[in-house]
Design an enzyme around this catalytic site. Structure first.
Site, PDB file in Angstrom:
ATOM      1  N   ASP A  50       0.660  -1.061  -0.046  1.00 60.49           N
ATOM      2  CA  ASP A  50       0.011  -0.074  -0.004  1.00 60.49           C
ATOM      3  C   ASP A  50       0.717   1.143   0.048  1.00 60.49           C
ATOM      4  O   ASP A  50       1.868   1.330   0.692  1.00 60.49           O
ATOM      5  CB  ASP A  50      -0.832  -0.131   1.326  1.00 60.49           C
ATOM      6  CG  ASP A  50      -2.068   1.103   1.395  1.00 60.49           C
ATOM      7  OD1 ASP A  50      -2.880   1.076   0.465  1.00 60.49           O
ATOM      8  OD2 ASP A  50      -1.914   1.894   2.195  1.00 60.49           O
TER       9      ASP A  50
ATOM     10  N   GLU B 296       1.914  -0.274  -4.878  1.00 60.25           N
ATOM     11  CA  GLU B 296       1.067   0.511  -5.312  1.00 60.25           C
ATOM     12  C   GLU B 296       1.924   1.794  -5.230  1.00 60.25           C
ATOM     13  O   GLU B 296       2.200   2.471  -4.259  1.00 60.25           O
ATOM     14  CB  GLU B 296       0.029   0.703  -4.439  1.00 60.25           C
ATOM     15  CG  GLU B 296      -1.163   1.658  -4.709  1.00 60.25           C
ATOM     16  CD  GLU B 296      -1.826   2.298  -3.630  1.00 60.25           C
ATOM     17  OE1 GLU B 296      -2.823   2.849  -4.017  1.00 60.25           O
ATOM     18  OE2 GLU B 296      -1.652   2.413  -2.482  1.00 60.25           O
TER      19      GLU B 296
END
Ligand code: GLC
Length: 541
Positions: free
Chosen positions: A209, A279
């Site tokens: 993330d 990401e």
């Protein structure tokens, strides 16, 4: 064709021929009737993914969490939230994936924890606590305000003042998501252990993330103001509160030292033949390239360019070109996405109703033949669009807390429509955690599976062809059309074409036959003389 060999261990780059799929766990399948999806639910629907042709299942955060950001606020990195099941459920899911030749990757959230994590409770308890330095605390600026001008992705400033200890803590997201201090070696070591914990359970890797944000400027300097926020092609987070775009994110994200974290993790991941997928939300190819250029850190980074383009041949060509350029220059690889739990659904971005749906089904052909690993977002294979979420039902903090309903991510997060029954086959509960979103029988997986012309059947044919062609990993991607509404590119032995125009068009340079077409009736036709209809895609060769 065989699936990925589950027994292979060692750095085998098993993901290169793979197709991935994002499971937004809260909304995929609810096994226990509480209106929230869970791990046993994912297992119960795994054959849907296997039949679709998926190799990598990425499940969004499963950890204990107060759920202020629906799991992206982790209170225990090595546990499983009760609402999602147990560690045993995870073990069963890992085994069930492996039995089907599929891999399971978890979502690691290393930029911030939950404020309810034990580390933060201790950190906040006193300036002298050994955990104080796990997070980023600073004194007030001389004017008594926050230490610098940084803002939160979700709106407002990125600092919250703690009365008890008289300092501010940093949070690039909600105040309940304090940023971890990656310049503290103890934090670095904590995460080594977290990776090892999940690899020991057989997990095949991580989606990481906000992978570009972990490390901050050592002096925490204020960011410059953004000159033209909306036209900028710089660092963005997608569907976020607009405050974020008022600054140039020079000092709060994308610091060179973040690459050291991934070099360290790479050594751990390679010992387990596991995938590190970042990401990396950088919309400038050259900046993204730094994360995958040397292949000594992340194995894959997502390219988000195509999420910012509508049904516009020039824009699509440019965003694919940028990704293709990065993929060609990188020794590691790219992950391609057209949607996620953070963006409006691709069908709604490309047009109204059935038109948007046809265009989304067509564009996926270009995506799956781009050089890298395509990831579908749950429901894309059903051609789902954005439903209307009444403001009073809002769950996303961007809407529920900041009141920015136009930017809500809830539209991409409604429950999967499996069957036309009440509860959509998603849940036995009368209500789900988010509204069902007015889905009709034709939106459901059950009805679409029985219709050879449905989006689901079309995606299955497309992914089956990709698998049958195999060996695309090294093949260059080269356009065979110049500017204009027809986007056609050669990849290996085939030409993939998408017609964004209003009239049928011939595909230059194609030989052989129509191997795939979104209009199934064209399959098997000779490529020569074939004309691709408006909003259709085909693979020829
Ligand atoms: C990522 C997630 C998003 C989340 C944010 C903070 O962008 O995809 O859903 O809100 O990080 O963790």
């Amino acid at each position: 064709m065989s699936r990925l060999a589950p027994e292979a261990r060692g750095p085998s780059r098993w993901w290169e021929p793979a197709v991935g799929y994002e499971v937004y766990i809260r909304s995929f399948a609810d096994s226990d009737g509480d209106g929230v999806g869970d791990l046993a639910g994912v297992l119960s629907r795994l054959d849907h993914l296997a039949d679709l042709g998926i190799d990598i299942v990425w499940v969004t955060p499963i950890y204990p969490s107060p759920m202020h950001d629906h799991g992206y606020d982790v209170a225990d990195y090595t546990g499983v939230a009760e609402v999602f099941g147990t560690t045993a459920d995870l073990d069963s899911l890992v085994s069930a994936c492996h039995e089907r030749g599929m891999r399971l990757i978890l979502d690691l959230v290393p930029n911030h924890s939950s404020s309810e994590h034990e580390w933060f409770r201790r950190s906040r308890s006193s300036r002298d606590d050994p955990y104080r330095d796990h997070y980023i605390w600073r004194d007030s600026a001389p004017d008594g305000g926050p230490p610098n001008n940084w803002v939160s992705h979700f709106g407002g400033r990125a600092w919250t003042y703690d009365e008890a200890t008289g300092q501010w803590w940093l949070h690039l997201f909600l105040p309940e998501q304090p940023d971890l201090n990656w310049s503290n070696p103890t934090v670095v070591e904590e995460f080594d252990g977290i990776l090892e914990h999940w690899f020991a359970r057989g997990v095949d890797g991580f989606r990481i993330d906000v992978a570009h944000a972990l490390v901050k400027d050592a002096q925490l300097r204020s960011n410059p103001l953004s000159a033209r926020p909306t036209e900028r092609g710089g660092v963005e987070m997608g569907q976020v509160a607009s405050t974020w775009e008022t600054l140039e994110h020079v000092h709060d994200t994308d610091q060179p030292a973040v690459l050291d974290v991934y070099r360290r993790w790479r050594a751990i991941a390679d010992r387990h033949d596991a995938l590190l997928l970042g990401e990396v939300y950088l919309l400038e190819g050259d900046r993204l390239l730094r994360y995958v250029a040397a292949d000594d850190g992340l194995h894959l980074a997502f390219w988000f360019g195509p999420l910012y383009v509508g049904w516009d041949a020039t824009g699509l060509r440019r965003s694919f070109d940028e990704g293709v350029r990065v993929a060609a220059a990188a020794r590691a690889g790219l992950g391609w996405v057209l949607g996620s739990h953070d963006r409006n659904r691709v069908a709604s971005r490309l047009g109204e109703g059935a038109v948007g749906r046809s265009r989304a089904v067509a564009l996926v052909a270009l995506q799956v033949f781009a050089p890298g690993v395509p990831f579908l977002y749950q429901g894309e294979e059903l051609g789902l669009g954005d439903p209307v979420i009444p403001p009073e039902a809002a769950q996303d903090p961007i809407a529920a807390r900041q009141g920015e309903h136009a930017r809500t991510r809830d539209v991409a997060r409604t429950p999967m429509p499996w069957t036309p029954a009440p509860g959509l086959g998603f849940t036995a509960a009368g209500e789900a955690w988010l509204p069902f979103g007015d889905r009709g029988p034709g939106d459901t997986a059950e009805v679409q599976a029985a219709d050879p012309d449905s989006p689901l059947s079309t995606y299955r044919r497309l992914l089956a062809l990709r698998r049958a062609l195999g060996g695309l990993a090294g093949a260059p991607f080269a356009w065979v059309t110049e500017d204009g509404p027809l986007l056609a590119a050669r990849r290996g032995d085939v030409v993939v074409a998408v017609n964004t125009g209003e009239s049928p068009m011939a595909v230059p340079g194609a030989t052989g036959e129509v191997r795939f077409c979104t209009d199934r009736s064209c399959e098997g036709d000779a490529a020569e003389g074939f004309e691709l209809g408006s909003d259709q895609a085909a693979v020829l060769g």
